[in-house]
Design a protein around this motif. Structure first.
Motif, short mmCIF file in Angstrom:
data_model
loop_
_atom_site.label_atom_id
_atom_site.label_comp_id
_atom_site.label_asym_id
_atom_site.label_seq_id
_atom_site.Cartn_x
_atom_site.Cartn_y
_atom_site.Cartn_z
N ALA A 85 -4.25 8.95 15.98
CA ALA A 85 -3.33 7.84 16.38
C ALA A 85 -3.56 7.63 17.86
O ALA A 85 -3.33 6.39 18.18
N ASP A 86 -4.49 8.30 18.54
CA ASP A 86 -4.93 7.99 19.96
C ASP A 86 -5.89 6.82 19.99
O ASP A 86 -6.00 6.25 20.90
N LEU A 87 -6.63 6.35 18.81
CA LEU A 87 -7.47 5.46 18.73
C LEU A 87 -6.77 4.20 18.47
O LEU A 87 -6.01 4.15 17.39
N ALA A 88 -7.43 3.23 19.12
CA ALA A 88 -6.54 1.70 19.14
C ALA A 88 -7.47 1.05 17.91
O ALA A 88 -7.92 0.07 18.16
N VAL A 89 -6.99 1.53 16.45
CA VAL A 89 -7.78 0.68 15.47
C VAL A 89 -6.93 1.25 14.12
O VAL A 89 -6.50 2.59 14.08
N LYS A 90 -6.82 0.59 13.00
CA LYS A 90 -6.24 0.91 12.03
C LYS A 90 -7.43 1.60 10.94
O LYS A 90 -8.75 1.40 11.13
N LEU A 91 -6.83 2.73 10.64
CA LEU A 91 -7.58 3.69 9.67
C LEU A 91 -7.20 3.39 8.47
O LEU A 91 -6.13 3.32 7.95
N ASP A 92 -8.36 3.30 7.30
CA ASP A 92 -8.25 3.05 6.17
C ASP A 92 -8.91 4.13 5.17
O ASP A 92 -10.11 4.30 5.39
N VAL A 93 -7.99 4.96 4.37
CA VAL A 93 -8.46 5.94 3.78
C VAL A 93 -8.49 5.80 2.08
O VAL A 93 -7.32 5.54 1.70
N LYS A 94 -9.63 5.94 1.43
CA LYS A 94 -9.72 6.02 -0.25
C LYS A 94 -10.32 7.14 -0.56
O LYS A 94 -11.33 7.41 -0.33
N ASN A 95 -9.76 7.31 -1.75
CA ASN A 95 -10.31 8.16 -2.79
C ASN A 95 -10.97 7.39 -3.77
O ASN A 95 -10.58 6.66 -4.81
N GLU A 96 -12.45 7.50 -3.56
CA GLU A 96 -13.42 6.62 -4.54
C GLU A 96 -13.06 7.17 -5.92
O GLU A 96 -13.56 6.43 -6.77
N ALA A 97 -12.74 8.07 -5.96
CA ALA A 97 -12.65 8.66 -7.52
C ALA A 97 -11.56 7.77 -8.23
O ALA A 97 -11.46 7.91 -9.67
N ALA A 120 -20.14 5.32 -4.82
CA ALA A 120 -19.28 4.20 -4.48
C ALA A 120 -19.83 3.40 -3.33
O ALA A 120 -19.83 2.32 -3.37
N ILE A 121 -20.63 4.15 -2.39
CA ILE A 121 -21.18 3.43 -1.19
C ILE A 121 -22.26 2.55 -1.59
O ILE A 121 -22.51 1.67 -0.87
N GLY A 122 -23.03 3.04 -2.87
CA GLY A 122 -24.04 2.15 -3.12
C GLY A 122 -23.47 0.81 -3.97
O GLY A 122 -24.44 0.03 -4.36
N THR A 123 -22.18 0.73 -3.94
CA THR A 123 -21.65 -0.66 -4.45
C THR A 123 -21.29 -1.48 -3.55
O THR A 123 -20.43 -2.66 -3.68
N PHE A 124 -21.12 -0.98 -2.13
CA PHE A 124 -20.40 -1.58 -1.28
C PHE A 124 -21.13 -3.42 -1.02
O PHE A 124 -22.36 -3.35 -1.50
#
Length: 196
Positions: A85-97, A120-124
């Motif tokens: 929360a102290d970081l001034a940026v939105k966090l996006d969390v995804k379960n690749e499964a 999953a990273i190989g499809t970005f």
């Protein structure tokens, strides 16, 4: 991480380094800090811009095939947003499964379930953003299915394994306005990259 230059850029980045310094608290299986935030940090370093210039969010992916619920994914995202929360940026969390459960509704074409976060990273969408990092001992672990040459050279090349031309061109249009110095490879002038 095999490239000292990339590691130095990441470690000097105020947001990426803050996330990585607390990565043990993420506590999710097969978790990686991925994609645009890493690539954009490199582009900003290469073009002399502020580290956070153009940064919309920070993406963390994980892989938990035992729990595919949207509720659990949302709970993890809320927990990690509180952690950072102290970081001034939105966090996006995804379960690749669980991406295959919603991808067709979001993007119009279905996909087979991923086997891991690395899969999953190989499809970005681009070779430069197909990247993940995480702490590994005293260094950083790297998942870069297409290597880091395009990333470090400022080359934006489509990864046609999954992305559509429309999605790629939308990203290119946004990035070109922010980082005109990069080399943008047109969709129709590239072959699918080979994994080495």
């Amino acid at each position: 991480m095999s490239d000292a230059r990339l590691q130095a850029i990441v470690r000097a980045h105020p947001l990426l380094s803050a996330v990585l310094d607390r990565f043990a608290a993420v506590g999710l299986p097969d978790a990686w800090l991925v994609a645009g935030a890493v690539a954009q940090g490199v582009w900003n370093a290469a073009t002399g811009r502020a580290p956070t210039y153009g940064l919309k969010d920070i993406d963390i992916v994980y892989f938990d095939g035992a729990d595919l619920s949207a509720e659990t994914e949302a709970m993890h995202e809320a927990r990690l947003r509180a952690l950072f929360a102290d970081l001034a940026v939105k966090l996006d969390v995804k379960n690749e499964a669980r991406v295959h459960l919603w991808y067709a509704d979001a993007f119009g074409n279905g996909l087979e379930p991923y086997r891991s976060s690395e899969d999953a990273i190989g499809t970005f969408p681009t070779t430069a953003t197909s990247i993940g990092i995480r702490p590994q001992g005293d260094a950083l672990g790297l998942c870069a299915p297409f290597g880091v040459d395009d990333l470090l050279a400022g080359v934006v090349r489509p990864n046609k394994r999954q992305v559509t031309q429309a999605v790629y061109e939308k990203k290119v249009a946004r990035w070109r306005a922010l980082w005109p110095e990069l080399t943008y490879i047109p969709w129709d002038q590239t072959q699918p990259p080979s994994t080495t």
